[in-house]
Structures are given as structure tokens and as C-alpha cells.
Enzyme design. Structure first.
Site, PDB file in Angstrom:
ATOM      1  N   TYR A  57      52.568  38.118  52.840  1.00  0.00           N
ATOM      2  CA  TYR A  57      51.983  38.977  51.795  1.00  0.00           C
ATOM      3  C   TYR A  57      52.727  40.322  51.709  1.00  0.00           C
ATOM      4  O   TYR A  57      52.833  40.888  50.620  1.00  0.00           O
ATOM      5  CB  TYR A  57      50.466  39.134  52.018  1.00  0.00           C
ATOM      6  CG  TYR A  57      49.771  37.791  51.856  1.00  0.00           C
ATOM      7  CD1 TYR A  57      49.567  37.247  50.594  1.00  0.00           C
ATOM      8  CD2 TYR A  57      49.395  37.039  52.961  1.00  0.00           C
ATOM      9  CE1 TYR A  57      48.987  35.988  50.436  1.00  0.00           C
ATOM     10  CE2 TYR A  57      48.812  35.785  52.815  1.00  0.00           C
ATOM     11  CZ  TYR A  57      48.620  35.257  51.553  1.00  0.00           C
ATOM     12  OH  TYR A  57      48.066  34.015  51.390  1.00  0.00           O
ATOM     13  N   GLN A  92      41.978  34.244  39.044  1.00  0.00           N
ATOM     14  CA  GLN A  92      42.346  33.704  40.360  1.00  0.00           C
ATOM     15  C   GLN A  92      43.577  34.434  40.873  1.00  0.00           C
ATOM     16  O   GLN A  92      44.021  34.195  41.989  1.00  0.00           O
ATOM     17  CB  GLN A  92      42.667  32.211  40.243  1.00  0.00           C
ATOM     18  CG  GLN A  92      41.503  31.374  39.755  1.00  0.00           C
ATOM     19  CD  GLN A  92      41.967  29.987  39.331  1.00  0.00           C
ATOM     20  OE1 GLN A  92      42.036  29.073  40.143  1.00  0.00           O
ATOM     21  NE2 GLN A  92      42.281  29.828  38.068  1.00  0.00           N
ATOM     22  N   HIS A 110      39.775  35.570  43.880  1.00  0.00           N
ATOM     23  CA  HIS A 110      40.638  35.216  45.016  1.00  0.00           C
ATOM     24  C   HIS A 110      41.209  36.459  45.707  1.00  0.00           C
ATOM     25  O   HIS A 110      42.135  36.348  46.503  1.00  0.00           O
ATOM     26  CB  HIS A 110      41.797  34.300  44.560  1.00  0.00           C
ATOM     27  CG  HIS A 110      41.349  32.905  44.220  1.00  0.00           C
ATOM     28  ND1 HIS A 110      42.195  31.943  43.719  1.00  0.00           N
ATOM     29  CD2 HIS A 110      40.128  32.306  44.329  1.00  0.00           C
ATOM     30  CE1 HIS A 110      41.516  30.822  43.524  1.00  0.00           C
ATOM     31  NE2 HIS A 110      40.266  31.018  43.863  1.00  0.00           N
ATOM     32  N   CYS A 118      38.823  45.038  56.477  1.00  0.00           N
ATOM     33  CA  CYS A 118      38.673  45.072  57.930  1.00  0.00           C
ATOM     34  C   CYS A 118      37.647  44.007  58.333  1.00  0.00           C
ATOM     35  O   CYS A 118      36.501  44.042  57.864  1.00  0.00           O
ATOM     36  CB  CYS A 118      38.220  46.453  58.397  1.00  0.00           C
ATOM     37  SG  CYS A 118      37.901  46.462  60.183  1.00  0.00           S
ATOM     38  N   CYS A 137      42.116  50.124  61.673  1.00  0.00           N
ATOM     39  CA  CYS A 137      41.275  50.286  60.476  1.00  0.00           C
ATOM     40  C   CYS A 137      41.028  51.773  60.222  1.00  0.00           C
ATOM     41  O   CYS A 137      40.602  52.493  61.133  1.00  0.00           O
ATOM     42  CB  CYS A 137      39.942  49.572  60.682  1.00  0.00           C
ATOM     43  SG  CYS A 137      38.740  49.943  59.384  1.00  0.00           S
ATOM     44  N   THR A 178      45.968  27.937  34.200  1.00  0.00           N
ATOM     45  CA  THR A 178      45.568  27.467  35.538  1.00  0.00           C
ATOM     46  C   THR A 178      45.588  25.946  35.558  1.00  0.00           C
ATOM     47  O   THR A 178      45.186  25.292  34.588  1.00  0.00           O
ATOM     48  CB  THR A 178      44.193  28.025  35.976  1.00  0.00           C
ATOM     49  OG1 THR A 178      43.817  27.412  37.210  1.00  0.00           O
ATOM     50  CG2 THR A 178      43.104  27.821  34.947  1.00  0.00           C
ATOM     51  N   ALA A 221      51.506  31.302  27.374  1.00  0.00           N
ATOM     52  CA  ALA A 221      50.341  32.161  27.108  1.00  0.00           C
ATOM     53  C   ALA A 221      50.711  33.438  26.358  1.00  0.00           C
ATOM     54  O   ALA A 221      49.914  33.959  25.580  1.00  0.00           O
ATOM     55  CB  ALA A 221      49.660  32.510  28.428  1.00  0.00           C
TER      56      ALA A 221
END
Ligand code: OAD
Length: 240
Positions: A57, A92, A110, A118, A137, A178, A221
């Protein structure tokens, strides 16, 4: 299309962001063809090797930060500004292109790439920076409990109470980009249809759950959604 709708729900998936240059998940060069879901998008993978998941990520964040909304996202803003209905977007997508286009009422079921949660105190924080398993955190100061605020397979979706209400009351349900293979989102059209909504699907191709759609519009789209929104706006002007 001459009906005037009062409650419109637009469900979006990775296809709406494709023309902004972002990869979808299940296309030939999609994210899930280059990575195993079990390695980067399950809670077990995160518990087993958090830094591997964080890295996945972390690498995604700069691209999504830089991405710009396309004509499909912008058309939704026009609909929200000019059409006499409540328009909600259930997405999503973990990118923030709806927000960048000025879309309101966006429900990220999502999660979002620019948020971390945390697992100790439950607080959610915004960041476009990198995260690692040693980070503390900002709220409870515990280390090693920060997770990308992205819903992994096996976790509950976010905002589902709100989504249930929206699907029950919507009179027009539009699905954009989707594949309709990931539940529960893939089942939203069925709920909306049973609640009485008209249903429209916009995609490049036929999808596996197309049975509940009244109308299919094929094409990118960025072209098809502005056209559909023009149709809706024209119908609403003709009624005034
Ligand atoms: P998919 O990659 O499964 O599907 C993308 C869909 O967009 C396909 O049906 C394409 O045909 C269509 N598409 C591609 N380009 C398009 C364009 N320009 N215009 C319109 N349609 C286009 O992505 P999702 O359905 O969003 O979850 O995937 C659902 C979830 O699976 C994702 O949210 C992700 C993934 O696992 C998480 O990561 C939590």
C-alpha cells in the site's frame, strides 16, 4: 428516460478510475494478476507479515495521490449540483478521485488509501506517507497496531448501516465499472431492484451479475456516464 428520480445511488468500482490511469483488479495487467490476494489483502497476511502488506500500500499511495479525476467523476458532480435528487456514491475504490472531483456523499465501503486505522484504539488518521509495523499510533501511542484503513478479505465492510438505508430507498441504481464478483457489493443491485429501483449498468463488457440490471450501457465510463447524466438532466429540465 423521462422519469424524475428522488434518490439515486451510484455504485462505483475500479473501472471508473481506469481512464485516470489507475489499474483495475481483474484485467490482464490488473493488480490481482501481479499479486496474490492472500499475500496483500487478507487480515491473515497482515498478521503474518505486516511490513510486506504495508509496502504494497505504501507503493500504491503516491500514484493514487497524483491521479486526477476523469470525465466520469466530474459528471457525477454535475448531477449532484443540477439534478433535483439526493445522489449518493457507494464506492469500492480506495482512491480519492470522487472527492477530488468535488463529489459529495461518498461512502468508501472498502476504505481509503489515505487513511490508517489503529487496531488498538480504533481511531482513523489521514496520511499520504509511508507506514511501517514499528509506527506509533498518534492517539494511544501503542506501536505496531497501525493498519491501512482498507477492508481486507474476511473483514466487515464500512458504512453498511448507511448503505442498507440508501439501497432500500433508492429509485435509481447505477453501477459503474465494477466486475460484480466481490460480495456484498455485487449484491447491492439485487437489493435495490427488489426495493423498486430502476437499475443501469455501465461497463466495457458484460459482467457476471448482470441479471438484475434493466439497462446496460457498454463503453468507457468517461464517455458513457456523462452521456447518461446528460439524459437525466435533460429529462429533469423538460419536466419543469
Ligand atoms: P475489477 O477489476 O474486478 O473490475 C473492473 C471492471 O471495470 C471490469 O468489469 C471492467 O470491464 C470495467 N472497466 C474497465 N475499464 C473501464 C472503463 N474505462 N469504463 C467502464 N468500465 C471499465 O474491479 P472492482 O469490481 O472494483 O477490493 O473490484 C471489486 C473489489 O475487488 C475491489 O474494491 C478490491 C478488489 O479485491 C479491495 O481491495 C478491498
Amino acid at each position: 428516460m423521462d422519469k424524475i428520480y428522488k434518490n439515486i445511488v451510484i455504485l462505483t468500482g475500479a473501472g471508473i478510475s481506469a481512464e485516470s490511469g489507475l489499474s483495475t483488479f481483474r484485467s490482464a495487467d490488473g493488480l490481482w494478476n501481479n499479486h496474490r490476494v492472500e499475500d496483500v489483502a487478507t487480515i491473515e497476511a497482515f498478521e503474518r507479515n505486516p511490513d510486506y502488506v504495508h509496502d504494497f500500500y505504501n507503493q500504491m499511495r503516491p500514484e493514487l495521490f497524483a491521479a486526477k479525476p476523469n470525465a466520469a467523476h466530474l459528471a457525477i458532480s454535475e448531477l449532484q449540483q443540477k439534478y433535483p435528487a439526493e445522489v449518493n456514491i457507494i464506492t469500492q475504490n480506495v482512491d480519492t478521485l470522487h472527492e477530488k472531483a468535488g463529489n459529495k456523499n461518498v461512502w468508501h465501503i472498502h476504505g481509503q488509501i489515505n487513511q490508517i486505522v489503529c487496531l488498538n484504539c480504533g481511531n482513523v488518521f489521514e496520511t499520504w506517507g509511508d507506514i511501517c509495523s514499528e509506527d506509533e499510533c498518534p492517539q494511544c501511542k501503542i506501536r505496531g497496531m497501525l493498519k491501512p484503513n482498507i477492508v481486507f478479505f474476511g473483514e466487515n465492510l464500512l458504512y453498511m448501516n448507511k448503505v442498507d438505508v440508501l439501497l432500500e430507498k433508492c429509485d435509481l441504481f447505477i453501477s459503474v465499472g465494477t466486475s460484480g464478483v466481490v460480495y456484498p457489493a455485487a449484491g447491492f443491485v439485487q437489493i435495490a431492484k427488489y426495493a423498486g429501483a430502476d437499475t443501469i449498468e455501465l461497463n466495457m463488457e458484460e459482467t457476471s451479475n448482470n441479471y438484475f440490471f434493466d439497462r446496460h450501457i457498454f463503453g468507457p465510463a468517461g464517455t458513457t456516464l456523462p452521456q447518461l447524466i446528460n439524459e437525466l438532466l435533460l429529462a429533469s429540465k423538460n419536466k419543469v
